[in-house]
Design a protein around this motif. Structure first.
Motif, mmCIF file in Angstrom:
data_model
loop_
_atom_site.group_PDB
_atom_site.id
_atom_site.type_symbol
_atom_site.label_atom_id
_atom_site.label_comp_id
_atom_site.label_asym_id
_atom_site.label_seq_id
_atom_site.Cartn_x
_atom_site.Cartn_y
_atom_site.Cartn_z
ATOM 1 N N ALA A 176 -61.981 -34.615 -12.489
ATOM 2 C CA ALA A 176 -62.655 -35.794 -12.979
ATOM 3 C C ALA A 176 -64.148 -35.403 -12.957
ATOM 4 O O ALA A 176 -64.904 -35.988 -13.943
ATOM 5 C CB ALA A 176 -62.670 -36.665 -11.835
ATOM 6 N N ALA A 177 -64.726 -34.546 -12.185
ATOM 7 C CA ALA A 177 -66.028 -33.893 -12.216
ATOM 8 C C ALA A 177 -66.240 -33.481 -13.404
ATOM 9 O O ALA A 177 -67.158 -33.528 -14.234
ATOM 10 C CB ALA A 177 -66.393 -33.278 -10.859
ATOM 11 N N TYR A 178 -65.496 -32.405 -14.080
ATOM 12 C CA TYR A 178 -65.499 -31.758 -14.972
ATOM 13 C C TYR A 178 -65.474 -32.755 -15.943
ATOM 14 O O TYR A 178 -66.213 -32.369 -17.068
ATOM 15 C CB TYR A 178 -64.374 -30.835 -15.095
ATOM 16 C CG TYR A 178 -64.563 -29.849 -16.276
ATOM 17 C CD1 TYR A 178 -65.596 -28.817 -16.409
ATOM 18 C CD2 TYR A 178 -63.713 -29.848 -17.237
ATOM 19 C CE1 TYR A 178 -65.601 -27.978 -17.385
ATOM 20 C CE2 TYR A 178 -63.746 -29.087 -18.467
ATOM 21 C CZ TYR A 178 -64.538 -28.109 -18.473
ATOM 22 O OH TYR A 178 -64.801 -27.397 -19.510
ATOM 23 N N ALA A 179 -64.787 -33.631 -16.131
ATOM 24 C CA ALA A 179 -64.525 -34.637 -17.280
ATOM 25 C C ALA A 179 -65.826 -35.192 -17.456
ATOM 26 O O ALA A 179 -66.434 -35.528 -18.564
ATOM 27 C CB ALA A 179 -63.390 -35.511 -16.929
ATOM 28 N N LEU A 180 -66.661 -35.817 -16.303
ATOM 29 C CA LEU A 180 -67.737 -36.266 -16.440
ATOM 30 C C LEU A 180 -68.874 -35.559 -16.951
ATOM 31 O O LEU A 180 -69.699 -35.937 -17.591
ATOM 32 C CB LEU A 180 -68.122 -36.910 -15.096
ATOM 33 C CG LEU A 180 -69.300 -38.108 -15.020
ATOM 34 C CD1 LEU A 180 -68.916 -39.144 -14.561
ATOM 35 C CD2 LEU A 180 -70.049 -37.663 -13.994
ATOM 36 N N LEU A 181 -68.789 -34.176 -16.398
ATOM 37 C CA LEU A 181 -70.061 -33.443 -16.860
ATOM 38 C C LEU A 181 -69.963 -33.121 -18.218
ATOM 39 O O LEU A 181 -70.719 -32.968 -18.933
ATOM 40 C CB LEU A 181 -69.935 -32.085 -15.990
ATOM 41 C CG LEU A 181 -70.399 -32.238 -14.586
ATOM 42 C CD1 LEU A 181 -70.071 -30.946 -13.707
ATOM 43 C CD2 LEU A 181 -71.711 -32.667 -14.291
ATOM 44 N N ARG A 182 -68.604 -32.905 -18.848
ATOM 45 C CA ARG A 182 -68.383 -32.581 -20.089
ATOM 46 C C ARG A 182 -68.792 -33.721 -21.203
ATOM 47 O O ARG A 182 -69.260 -33.482 -22.254
ATOM 48 C CB ARG A 182 -67.057 -32.478 -20.477
ATOM 49 C CG ARG A 182 -66.523 -30.989 -20.118
ATOM 50 C CD ARG A 182 -67.422 -29.590 -20.643
ATOM 51 N NE ARG A 182 -67.571 -29.915 -22.158
ATOM 52 C CZ ARG A 182 -66.836 -28.996 -23.181
ATOM 53 N NH1 ARG A 182 -65.852 -28.219 -22.563
ATOM 54 N NH2 ARG A 182 -66.902 -29.341 -24.339
ATOM 55 N N GLU A 183 -68.506 -35.069 -20.572
ATOM 56 C CA GLU A 183 -68.695 -36.228 -21.418
ATOM 57 C C GLU A 183 -70.415 -36.228 -21.681
ATOM 58 O O GLU A 183 -71.018 -36.503 -22.568
ATOM 59 C CB GLU A 183 -68.399 -37.371 -20.300
ATOM 60 C CG GLU A 183 -68.664 -38.851 -21.329
ATOM 61 C CD GLU A 183 -68.529 -40.129 -20.385
ATOM 62 O OE1 GLU A 183 -68.952 -41.012 -20.691
ATOM 63 O OE2 GLU A 183 -67.351 -39.757 -19.475
ATOM 64 N N TYR A 184 -70.939 -36.071 -20.429
ATOM 65 C CA TYR A 184 -72.674 -35.947 -20.448
ATOM 66 C C TYR A 184 -73.151 -35.009 -21.353
ATOM 67 O O TYR A 184 -73.823 -35.119 -22.012
ATOM 68 C CB TYR A 184 -72.857 -35.763 -18.922
ATOM 69 C CG TYR A 184 -74.529 -35.820 -18.854
ATOM 70 C CD1 TYR A 184 -75.291 -36.841 -18.986
ATOM 71 C CD2 TYR A 184 -75.320 -34.436 -18.823
ATOM 72 C CE1 TYR A 184 -76.848 -36.908 -19.198
ATOM 73 C CE2 TYR A 184 -76.794 -34.640 -18.815
ATOM 74 C CZ TYR A 184 -77.263 -35.658 -18.868
ATOM 75 O OH TYR A 184 -78.749 -35.678 -19.026
ATOM 76 N N THR A 185 -72.303 -33.702 -21.220
ATOM 77 C CA THR A 185 -73.104 -32.799 -22.139
ATOM 78 C C THR A 185 -72.582 -32.907 -23.687
ATOM 79 O O THR A 185 -73.301 -32.490 -24.533
ATOM 80 C CB THR A 185 -72.446 -31.371 -21.712
ATOM 81 O OG1 THR A 185 -71.242 -31.137 -21.574
ATOM 82 C CG2 THR A 185 -73.018 -30.983 -20.196
ATOM 83 N N ASP A 186 -71.566 -33.415 -23.936
ATOM 84 C CA ASP A 186 -71.257 -33.652 -25.230
ATOM 85 C C ASP A 186 -72.071 -34.744 -25.841
ATOM 86 O O ASP A 186 -72.326 -34.791 -27.187
ATOM 87 C CB ASP A 186 -69.676 -34.185 -25.263
ATOM 88 C CG ASP A 186 -68.663 -32.933 -25.336
ATOM 89 O OD1 ASP A 186 -69.082 -31.828 -25.126
ATOM 90 O OD2 ASP A 186 -67.407 -33.376 -24.717
ATOM 91 N N ALA A 187 -72.423 -35.642 -25.149
ATOM 92 C CA ALA A 187 -73.286 -36.858 -25.641
ATOM 93 C C ALA A 187 -74.835 -36.362 -25.732
ATOM 94 O O ALA A 187 -75.598 -37.126 -26.079
ATOM 95 C CB ALA A 187 -73.026 -38.057 -24.828
ATOM 96 N N TYR A 188 -75.034 -35.264 -24.828
ATOM 97 C CA TYR A 188 -76.368 -34.988 -24.653
ATOM 98 C C TYR A 188 -77.032 -34.481 -26.068
ATOM 99 O O TYR A 188 -76.694 -33.649 -26.841
ATOM 100 C CB TYR A 188 -76.661 -33.721 -23.714
ATOM 101 C CG TYR A 188 -78.144 -33.620 -23.317
ATOM 102 C CD1 TYR A 188 -79.009 -34.259 -22.487
ATOM 103 C CD2 TYR A 188 -78.598 -32.449 -23.871
ATOM 104 C CE1 TYR A 188 -80.035 -34.055 -22.163
ATOM 105 C CE2 TYR A 188 -80.085 -32.121 -23.530
ATOM 106 C CZ TYR A 188 -80.622 -32.835 -22.704
ATOM 107 O OH TYR A 188 -81.946 -32.692 -22.478
#
Length: 96
Positions: free
Chosen positions: A53-65
């Motif tokens: 879940a933490a990885y999904a959130l970090l990836r979501e943030y980095t993908d939208a950055y």
């Protein structure tokens, strides 16, 4: 997504607030190997769910950055180049 969720995800991964995507992916692989119920030494299904879940959130943030390719950002990321640019003509720098 809230900022506190982002910070909590970084804490789960044991990372600081300045990391690369490569570091996030490497840490995820390491944590999955350690905590996966089938292959890990510490096989904890709840912990692996938390990690994913933490990885999904970090990836979501980095993908939208939105990446910045500005000169200022370049020199912030590469301080040695900033020094080289500032002092390349100085006799003490050793270039000339």
């Amino acid at each position: 997504m809230k900022y506190v969720d982002l910070v909590k995800s970084l804490e789960i991964f044991g990372l600081s607030d300045r990391v690369t995507l490569r570091e996030i992916k490497a840490r995820h692989r390491e944590l999955v190997r350690r905590h996966h119920p089938d292959t890990g030494e510490e096989g904890d299904p709840e912990r692996i769910r938390l990690i994913n879940a933490a990885y999904a959130l970090l990836r979501e943030y980095t993908d939208a950055y939105r990446l910045s390719f500005s000169e200022e950002e370049f020199y912030e990321q590469n301080p040695d180049e900033r020094l080289r640019m500032q002092f390349e003509d100085a006799p003490l720098w050793g270039m000339r």
